[in-house]
Design a protein around this motif. Sequence first.
Motif, PDB file in Angstrom:
ATOM      1  N   MET A   1       0.853  -1.198   0.000  1.00 50.42           N
ATOM      2  CA  MET A   1       0.000   0.000   0.000  1.00 50.42           C
ATOM      3  C   MET A   1       0.882   1.240   0.000  1.00 50.42           C
ATOM      4  O   MET A   1       1.796   1.341   0.802  1.00 50.42           O
ATOM      5  N   PRO A   2       0.602   2.176  -0.916  1.00 49.89           N
ATOM      6  CA  PRO A   2       1.398   3.412  -0.878  1.00 49.89           C
ATOM      7  C   PRO A   2       1.257   4.093   0.488  1.00 49.89           C
ATOM      8  O   PRO A   2       0.165   4.297   0.978  1.00 49.89           O
ATOM      9  N   GLU A   3       2.377   4.383   1.109  1.00 52.50           N
ATOM     10  CA  GLU A   3       2.396   5.067   2.400  1.00 52.50           C
ATOM     11  C   GLU A   3       2.587   6.560   2.162  1.00 52.50           C
ATOM     12  O   GLU A   3       2.787   6.994   1.033  1.00 52.50           O
ATOM     13  N   LEU A   4       2.603   7.317   3.250  1.00 54.91           N
ATOM     14  CA  LEU A   4       2.671   8.768   3.105  1.00 54.91           C
ATOM     15  C   LEU A   4       3.841   9.250   2.217  1.00 54.91           C
ATOM     16  O   LEU A   4       3.637  10.131   1.382  1.00 54.91           O
ATOM     17  N   PRO A   5       5.041   8.692   2.352  1.00 54.05           N
ATOM     18  CA  PRO A   5       6.130   9.167   1.483  1.00 54.05           C
ATOM     19  C   PRO A   5       5.865   8.935  -0.009  1.00 54.05           C
ATOM     20  O   PRO A   5       6.198   9.788  -0.832  1.00 54.05           O
ATOM     21  N   GLU A   6       5.216   7.793  -0.343  1.00 54.60           N
ATOM     22  CA  GLU A   6       4.903   7.561  -1.768  1.00 54.60           C
ATOM     23  C   GLU A   6       3.848   8.561  -2.249  1.00 54.60           C
ATOM     24  O   GLU A   6       3.911   9.037  -3.377  1.00 54.60           O
ATOM     25  N   VAL A   7       2.859   8.812  -1.382  1.00 56.80           N
ATOM     26  CA  VAL A   7       1.808   9.746  -1.785  1.00 56.80           C
ATOM     27  C   VAL A   7       2.396  11.150  -1.945  1.00 56.80           C
ATOM     28  O   VAL A   7       2.058  11.880  -2.875  1.00 56.80           O
ATOM     29  N   GLU A   8       3.312  11.511  -1.059  1.00 61.48           N
ATOM     30  CA  GLU A   8       3.973  12.813  -1.196  1.00 61.48           C
ATOM     31  C   GLU A   8       4.816  12.853  -2.477  1.00 61.48           C
ATOM     32  O   GLU A   8       4.892  13.886  -3.157  1.00 61.48           O
ATOM     33  N   THR A   9       5.435  11.719  -2.820  1.00 55.70           N
ATOM     34  CA  THR A   9       6.195  11.653  -4.077  1.00 55.70           C
ATOM     35  C   THR A   9       5.264  11.867  -5.272  1.00 55.70           C
ATOM     36  O   THR A   9       5.598  12.599  -6.215  1.00 55.70           O
ATOM     37  N   VAL A  10       4.078  11.252  -5.217  1.00 60.01           N
ATOM     38  CA  VAL A  10       3.080  11.461  -6.272  1.00 60.01           C
ATOM     39  C   VAL A  10       2.684  12.935  -6.328  1.00 60.01           C
ATOM     40  O   VAL A  10       2.631  13.548  -7.395  1.00 60.01           O
ATOM     41  N   ARG A  11       2.410  13.510  -5.151  1.00 49.40           N
ATOM     42  CA  ARG A  11       1.999  14.923  -5.114  1.00 49.40           C
ATOM     43  C   ARG A  11       3.047  15.827  -5.770  1.00 49.40           C
ATOM     44  O   ARG A  11       2.721  16.694  -6.575  1.00 49.40           O
ATOM     45  N   ARG A  12       4.295  15.622  -5.410  1.00 51.29           N
ATOM     46  CA  ARG A  12       5.362  16.472  -5.964  1.00 51.29           C
ATOM     47  C   ARG A  12       5.447  16.354  -7.475  1.00 51.29           C
ATOM     48  O   ARG A  12       5.638  17.344  -8.179  1.00 51.29           O
ATOM     49  N   GLY A  13       5.315  15.122  -7.970  1.00 50.15           N
ATOM     50  CA  GLY A  13       5.377  14.914  -9.423  1.00 50.15           C
ATOM     51  C   GLY A  13       4.212  15.580 -10.134  1.00 50.15           C
ATOM     52  O   GLY A  13       4.384  16.260 -11.152  1.00 50.15           O
ATOM     53  N   LEU A  14       2.994  15.407  -9.576  1.00 51.26           N
ATOM     54  CA  LEU A  14       1.822  16.013 -10.205  1.00 51.26           C
ATOM     55  C   LEU A  14       1.924  17.537 -10.153  1.00 51.26           C
ATOM     56  O   LEU A  14       1.582  18.230 -11.117  1.00 51.26           O
ATOM     57  N   ALA A  15       2.411  18.068  -9.029  1.00 54.30           N
ATOM     58  CA  ALA A  15       2.530  19.526  -8.899  1.00 54.30           C
ATOM     59  C   ALA A  15       3.511  20.058  -9.946  1.00 54.30           C
ATOM     60  O   ALA A  15       3.257  21.063 -10.618  1.00 54.30           O
ATOM     61  N   ARG A  16       4.619  19.354 -10.088  1.00 52.90           N
ATOM     62  CA  ARG A  16       5.649  19.812 -11.031  1.00 52.90           C
ATOM     63  C   ARG A  16       5.137  19.770 -12.470  1.00 52.90           C
ATOM     64  O   ARG A  16       5.400  20.676 -13.261  1.00 52.90           O
ATOM     65  N   LEU A  17       4.367  18.731 -12.807  1.00 51.99           N
ATOM     66  CA  LEU A  17       4.005  18.510 -14.205  1.00 51.99           C
ATOM     67  C   LEU A  17       2.638  19.061 -14.610  1.00 51.99           C
ATOM     68  O   LEU A  17       2.383  19.256 -15.796  1.00 51.99           O
ATOM     69  N   LEU A  18       1.747  19.303 -13.640  1.00 54.01           N
ATOM     70  CA  LEU A  18       0.376  19.681 -14.027  1.00 54.01           C
ATOM     71  C   LEU A  18       0.007  21.125 -13.764  1.00 54.01           C
ATOM     72  O   LEU A  18      -0.891  21.659 -14.428  1.00 54.01           O
ATOM     73  N   VAL A  19       0.650  21.768 -12.789  1.00 56.60           N
ATOM     74  CA  VAL A  19       0.232  23.129 -12.453  1.00 56.60           C
ATOM     75  C   VAL A  19       0.410  24.036 -13.667  1.00 56.60           C
ATOM     76  O   VAL A  19       1.483  24.054 -14.287  1.00 56.60           O
ATOM     77  N   GLY A  20      -0.662  24.761 -14.016  1.00 53.29           N
ATOM     78  CA  GLY A  20      -0.641  25.640 -15.182  1.00 53.29           C
ATOM     79  C   GLY A  20      -1.191  24.987 -16.431  1.00 53.29           C
ATOM     80  O   GLY A  20      -1.524  25.679 -17.393  1.00 53.29           O
ATOM     81  N   ARG A  21      -1.284  23.658 -16.425  1.00 54.70           N
ATOM     82  CA  ARG A  21      -1.861  23.008 -17.617  1.00 54.70           C
ATOM     83  C   ARG A  21      -3.385  22.990 -17.505  1.00 54.70           C
ATOM     84  O   ARG A  21      -3.948  23.036 -16.418  1.00 54.70           O
ATOM     85  N   ARG A  22      -4.045  22.890 -18.644  1.00 59.91           N
ATOM     86  CA  ARG A  22      -5.500  22.993 -18.716  1.00 59.91           C
ATOM     87  C   ARG A  22      -6.102  21.653 -19.155  1.00 59.91           C
ATOM     88  O   ARG A  22      -5.658  21.043 -20.125  1.00 59.91           O
ATOM     89  N   VAL A  23      -7.119  21.215 -18.419  1.00 57.11           N
ATOM     90  CA  VAL A  23      -7.761  19.924 -18.696  1.00 57.11           C
ATOM     91  C   VAL A  23      -8.582  20.023 -19.982  1.00 57.11           C
ATOM     92  O   VAL A  23      -9.356  20.965 -20.157  1.00 57.11           O
TER      93      VAL A  23
END
Length: 294
Positions: free
Chosen positions: A1-23
């Motif tokens: 099960m993804p634990e907090l560090p994995e979820v934070e790793t996901v968050r950082r990646g999504l923040a880096r790659l998605l912020v400013g992009r439009r759905v």
Amino acid sequence: MPELPEVETVRRGLARLLVGRRVAGVEVREGKSFVVAPGASVERDLEGAAVTAVRRRGKVLLIELDTGYTLVGHLKMTGQMVVRTADERWGAGHPNDSLIGELPDRSTRVILEFDDGTAVYFNDQRKFGWLQLMPASAVAEIPLLAAMGPEPLDPAVDAWPEFRRRIARHGRTSVKAALLNQEVVAGIGNIYADEALWAVKLHPATPVDAIGARKLHQLLDAARHVISLSLSLGGSTDRNYVDAEGRRGSYLQFANVFRRDGQPCPRCGTVLTKLRVAGRGTHICPRCQKLPRA
Ligand SMILES: [Zn+2]
């Protein structure tokens, strides 16, 4: 099960790659994996929306949109996110070969498409994970979040006063059960509980009210330390990990007691043992972590 560090790793990646992009749109391949809250609309609130931030509360991901709506997500047992942009592919979460294989595949439940061609694949073999579109104002009232304890890793807030207040409500329960309770402190899983208890020499079955404030503060600090350490190593996945570049490595190398029963205690050399506390497999040093006599 993804634990907090994995979820934070996901968050950082999504923040880096998605912020400013439009759905541009969403492709739902499994209905139960994508929920639209009453009153929300994919056409009005998601399509055309720009991502303004990606936050995390405990193990819950919050993809915030400029329409005043939020895409809330939980990876549960086997969820992972893979992002493909024009010039990179990145993924994190549950470590299986979908992180590096051709997508979509049989585990792909939702695909978020962006107007520049970027795609986010939400893959989830077991289908317990979910994404939900809801008004940003309703996020804090989700039962899961409304009751959640303080964030151990938030640098802006000292979790200690809140942690102390909340753990005191569980005076008669075992300290391990209290640590795993998300209403006491957010995001501490089995690995971190065992490591933190070993670090401060507390037996996991010790009742909370038998522990002094100073020791409880040390325990919180130890949990924070081990989570940070794990995060710096990329997560704590309890088996061999395949990252987005196909590199393999075991991130349990940092563990002193977790899944090390039968091996010597790194502190005193006594053979580590495994027992059951709070219904969970629990690893201790029987010499360093003695149960106080009642
Ligand atoms: Zn020991």
